[in-house]
Motif scaffolding. Structure first.
Motif, PDB file in Angstrom:
ATOM      1  N   THR A   2       0.838  -1.191   0.000  1.00 36.50           N
ATOM      2  CA  THR A   2       0.000   0.000   0.000  1.00 36.50           C
ATOM      3  C   THR A   2       0.872   1.239   0.000  1.00 36.50           C
ATOM      4  OG1 THR A   2      -0.107   0.118   2.392  1.00 36.50           O
ATOM      5  CG2 THR A   2      -1.807  -1.203   1.288  1.00 36.50           C
ATOM      6  N   ASN A   3       0.260   2.342  -0.418  1.00 38.26           N
ATOM      7  CA  ASN A   3       0.951   3.629  -0.423  1.00 38.26           C
ATOM      8  C   ASN A   3       0.619   4.458   0.807  1.00 38.26           C
ATOM      9  OD1 ASN A   3       2.400   3.357  -2.729  1.00 38.26           O
ATOM     10  ND2 ASN A   3       0.898   4.369  -4.060  1.00 38.26           N
ATOM     11  N   ARG A   4       0.256   3.796   1.886  1.00 37.95           N
ATOM     12  CA  ARG A   4      -0.074   4.533   3.101  1.00 37.95           C
ATOM     13  C   ARG A   4       1.183   5.150   3.688  1.00 37.95           C
ATOM     14  NH1 ARG A   4      -4.132   1.379   6.841  1.00 37.95           N
ATOM     15  NH2 ARG A   4      -3.426   3.103   8.090  1.00 37.95           N
ATOM     16  N   LYS A   5       1.018   6.358   4.184  1.00 40.50           N
ATOM     17  CA  LYS A   5       2.141   7.027   4.819  1.00 40.50           C
ATOM     18  C   LYS A   5       2.356   6.413   6.201  1.00 40.50           C
ATOM     19  CE  LYS A   5       0.184  10.984   4.071  1.00 40.50           C
ATOM     20  NZ  LYS A   5      -0.194  12.342   4.178  1.00 40.50           N
ATOM     21  N   PRO A   6       3.599   6.330   6.634  1.00 38.68           N
ATOM     22  CA  PRO A   6       3.841   5.802   7.975  1.00 38.68           C
ATOM     23  C   PRO A   6       3.275   6.757   9.017  1.00 38.68           C
ATOM     24  CG  PRO A   6       5.863   6.654   7.018  1.00 38.68           C
ATOM     25  CD  PRO A   6       4.809   6.720   5.944  1.00 38.68           C
ATOM     26  N   HIS A   7       2.730   6.191  10.079  1.00 36.39           N
ATOM     27  CA  HIS A   7       2.196   7.014  11.159  1.00 36.39           C
ATOM     28  C   HIS A   7       3.343   7.425  12.068  1.00 36.39           C
ATOM     29  CE1 HIS A   7      -2.125   6.578  10.502  1.00 36.39           C
ATOM     30  NE2 HIS A   7      -1.772   5.451   9.914  1.00 36.39           N
ATOM     31  N   THR A   8       3.480   8.698  12.266  1.00 39.20           N
ATOM     32  CA  THR A   8       4.475   9.202  13.208  1.00 39.20           C
ATOM     33  C   THR A   8       3.806  10.256  14.066  1.00 39.20           C
ATOM     34  OG1 THR A   8       5.308  11.117  11.986  1.00 39.20           O
ATOM     35  CG2 THR A   8       6.225   8.969  11.385  1.00 39.20           C
ATOM     36  N   ALA A   9       4.457  10.557  15.131  1.00 42.05           N
ATOM     37  CA  ALA A   9       3.949  11.593  16.029  1.00 42.05           C
ATOM     38  C   ALA A   9       4.369  12.986  15.572  1.00 42.05           C
ATOM     39  CB  ALA A   9       4.445  11.334  17.442  1.00 42.05           C
ATOM     40  N   LEU A  10       5.232  13.077  14.590  1.00 42.44           N
ATOM     41  CA  LEU A  10       5.763  14.367  14.157  1.00 42.44           C
ATOM     42  C   LEU A  10       4.678  15.353  13.718  1.00 42.44           C
ATOM     43  CD1 LEU A  10       8.515  15.620  14.213  1.00 42.44           C
ATOM     44  CD2 LEU A  10       8.889  14.839  11.894  1.00 42.44           C
ATOM     45  N   ALA A 156       9.537  25.395  16.700  1.00 38.84           N
ATOM     46  CA  ALA A 156       8.233  24.987  16.156  1.00 38.84           C
ATOM     47  C   ALA A 156       8.276  24.945  14.634  1.00 38.84           C
ATOM     48  CB  ALA A 156       7.137  25.935  16.635  1.00 38.84           C
ATOM     49  N   LEU A 157       8.913  25.926  14.019  1.00 38.37           N
ATOM     50  CA  LEU A 157       9.005  25.957  12.561  1.00 38.37           C
ATOM     51  C   LEU A 157       9.799  24.759  12.030  1.00 38.37           C
ATOM     52  CD1 LEU A 157       8.377  27.404   9.905  1.00 38.37           C
ATOM     53  CD2 LEU A 157      10.463  28.736  10.242  1.00 38.37           C
ATOM     54  N   LEU A 158      10.875  24.409  12.706  1.00 39.15           N
ATOM     55  CA  LEU A 158      11.653  23.236  12.297  1.00 39.15           C
ATOM     56  C   LEU A 158      10.801  21.967  12.360  1.00 39.15           C
ATOM     57  CD1 LEU A 158      15.112  23.908  13.988  1.00 39.15           C
ATOM     58  CD2 LEU A 158      14.594  23.889  11.538  1.00 39.15           C
ATOM     59  N   VAL A 159      10.043  21.804  13.434  1.00 37.49           N
ATOM     60  CA  VAL A 159       9.203  20.620  13.569  1.00 37.49           C
ATOM     61  C   VAL A 159       8.119  20.612  12.492  1.00 37.49           C
ATOM     62  CG1 VAL A 159       7.563  19.417  15.089  1.00 37.49           C
ATOM     63  CG2 VAL A 159       9.697  20.315  16.022  1.00 37.49           C
ATOM     64  N   VAL A 160       7.523  21.777  12.228  1.00 38.00           N
ATOM     65  CA  VAL A 160       6.510  21.873  11.174  1.00 38.00           C
ATOM     66  C   VAL A 160       7.109  21.464   9.829  1.00 38.00           C
ATOM     67  CG1 VAL A 160       5.159  23.549   9.818  1.00 38.00           C
ATOM     68  CG2 VAL A 160       5.022  23.551  12.322  1.00 38.00           C
ATOM     69  N   GLN A 161       8.311  21.933   9.541  1.00 40.04           N
ATOM     70  CA  GLN A 161       8.935  21.598   8.265  1.00 40.04           C
ATOM     71  C   GLN A 161       9.345  20.126   8.208  1.00 40.04           C
ATOM     72  OE1 GLN A 161       8.725  23.786   5.673  1.00 40.04           O
ATOM     73  NE2 GLN A 161       7.539  24.767   7.277  1.00 40.04           N
ATOM     74  N   LEU A 162       9.833  19.589   9.296  1.00 37.76           N
ATOM     75  CA  LEU A 162      10.182  18.165   9.341  1.00 37.76           C
ATOM     76  C   LEU A 162       8.943  17.298   9.145  1.00 37.76           C
ATOM     77  CD1 LEU A 162      12.807  18.066  12.231  1.00 37.76           C
ATOM     78  CD2 LEU A 162      13.209  17.608   9.799  1.00 37.76           C
ATOM     79  N   ALA A 163       7.857  17.698   9.765  1.00 36.79           N
ATOM     80  CA  ALA A 163       6.607  16.942   9.602  1.00 36.79           C
ATOM     81  C   ALA A 163       6.154  16.981   8.153  1.00 36.79           C
ATOM     82  CB  ALA A 163       5.521  17.507  10.516  1.00 36.79           C
ATOM     83  N   GLY A 164       6.399  18.077   7.473  1.00 39.04           N
ATOM     84  CA  GLY A 164       6.018  18.199   6.071  1.00 39.04           C
ATOM     85  C   GLY A 164       6.919  17.430   5.133  1.00 39.04           C
ATOM     86  N   MET A 165       8.139  17.131   5.544  1.00 41.66           N
ATOM     87  CA  MET A 165       9.058  16.393   4.678  1.00 41.66           C
ATOM     88  C   MET A 165       8.545  14.993   4.373  1.00 41.66           C
ATOM     89  SD  MET A 165      12.782  17.542   6.083  1.00 41.66           S
ATOM     90  CE  MET A 165      13.632  16.396   5.022  1.00 41.66           C
ATOM     91  N   GLY A 166       7.966  14.335   5.361  1.00 42.78           N
ATOM     92  CA  GLY A 166       7.408  13.006   5.151  1.00 42.78           C
ATOM     93  C   GLY A 166       6.260  13.039   4.164  1.00 42.78           C
ATOM     94  N   GLU A 167       5.483  14.106   4.194  1.00 40.02           N
ATOM     95  CA  GLU A 167       4.362  14.244   3.260  1.00 40.02           C
ATOM     96  C   GLU A 167       4.867  14.419   1.844  1.00 40.02           C
ATOM     97  OE1 GLU A 167       2.378  17.580   4.828  1.00 40.02           O
ATOM     98  OE2 GLU A 167       1.760  16.537   6.638  1.00 40.02           O
ATOM     99  N   ARG A 168       5.927  15.199   1.678  1.00 38.77           N
ATOM    100  CA  ARG A 168       6.462  15.436   0.331  1.00 38.77           C
ATOM    101  C   ARG A 168       7.088  14.160  -0.234  1.00 38.77           C
ATOM    102  NH1 ARG A 168       7.301  20.439   2.702  1.00 38.77           N
ATOM    103  NH2 ARG A 168       9.380  19.987   3.452  1.00 38.77           N
TER     104      ARG A 168
END
Length: 174
Positions: A2-10, A156-168
């Motif tokens: 499947t193409n499901r994204k891994p679940h993380t707490a990020l 907070a901005l770093l965490v927001v951007q790191l969380a977005g990296m997995g989405e990209r």
């Protein structure tokens, strides 16, 4: 497979940090609105440079006009309010769509956090702290608080951007 994204707490960490900064900025703006006079005096003294070392090579920078100082203070309050609203909407949007891409929530969170960084980094540390020599004042020195606020928003901005990296990374190749 499947193409499901891994679940993380990020992504949740990003939402929580964004919400905390939103709450903080909302309380700062609320305090400045309901207790206008306290920080009005702060801005007036910082811009007037009346509690610095009074170095003649720097004092030409001072702004002693109460009207100009009050306009600057109102602009700060408007900026704080806008950042708080952007961050609150971003955190809410992201939380509701946490299983999907952060998209708009991440974008709004990023913009709001950048506003906080500009306010405290450029406004308080660079302009207030250095241009108006706020660091020299024993009574009206906001550099420590500005550094703390800048650091929290930056993390907070770093965490927001790191969380977005997995989405990209989960996006299909074009």
């Amino acid at each position: 497979m499947t193409n499901r994204k891994p679940h993380t707490a990020l992504p949740w960490a990003a939402v929580v940090l964004t919400a905390i900064v939103a709450l903080y900025m909302a309380l700062v703006a609320f305090g400045n609105i309901t207790d206008f006079g306290t920080n009005q005096q702060f801005v007036r003294h910082v811009l007037a440079m009346d509690t610095t070392f009074k170095d003649t090579d720097l004092m030409w920078r001072s702004i002693t006009s109460h009207t100009a100082a009050d306009v600057a203070y109102l602009a700060v309050i408007a900026w704080e309010t806008a950042a708080a609203l952007l961050l609150a909407v971003g955190a809410a949007w992201w939380a509701v769509r946490i299983r999907h891409e952060g998209g708009r929530g991440r974008l709004l969170s990023t913009l709001g956090l950048l506003m906080v960084l500009v306010l405290f980094g450029a406004g308080f540390l660079a302009i207030g702290g250095e241009w108006f020599a706020m660091w020299q004042s024993k009574d009206w020195n906001g550099t420590e608080a500005a550094t703390r606020n800048f650091t929290i928003a930056g993390i907070a901005l770093l965490v927001v951007q790191l969380a977005g990296m997995g989405e990209r990374r989960a996006e299909p190749a074009a």
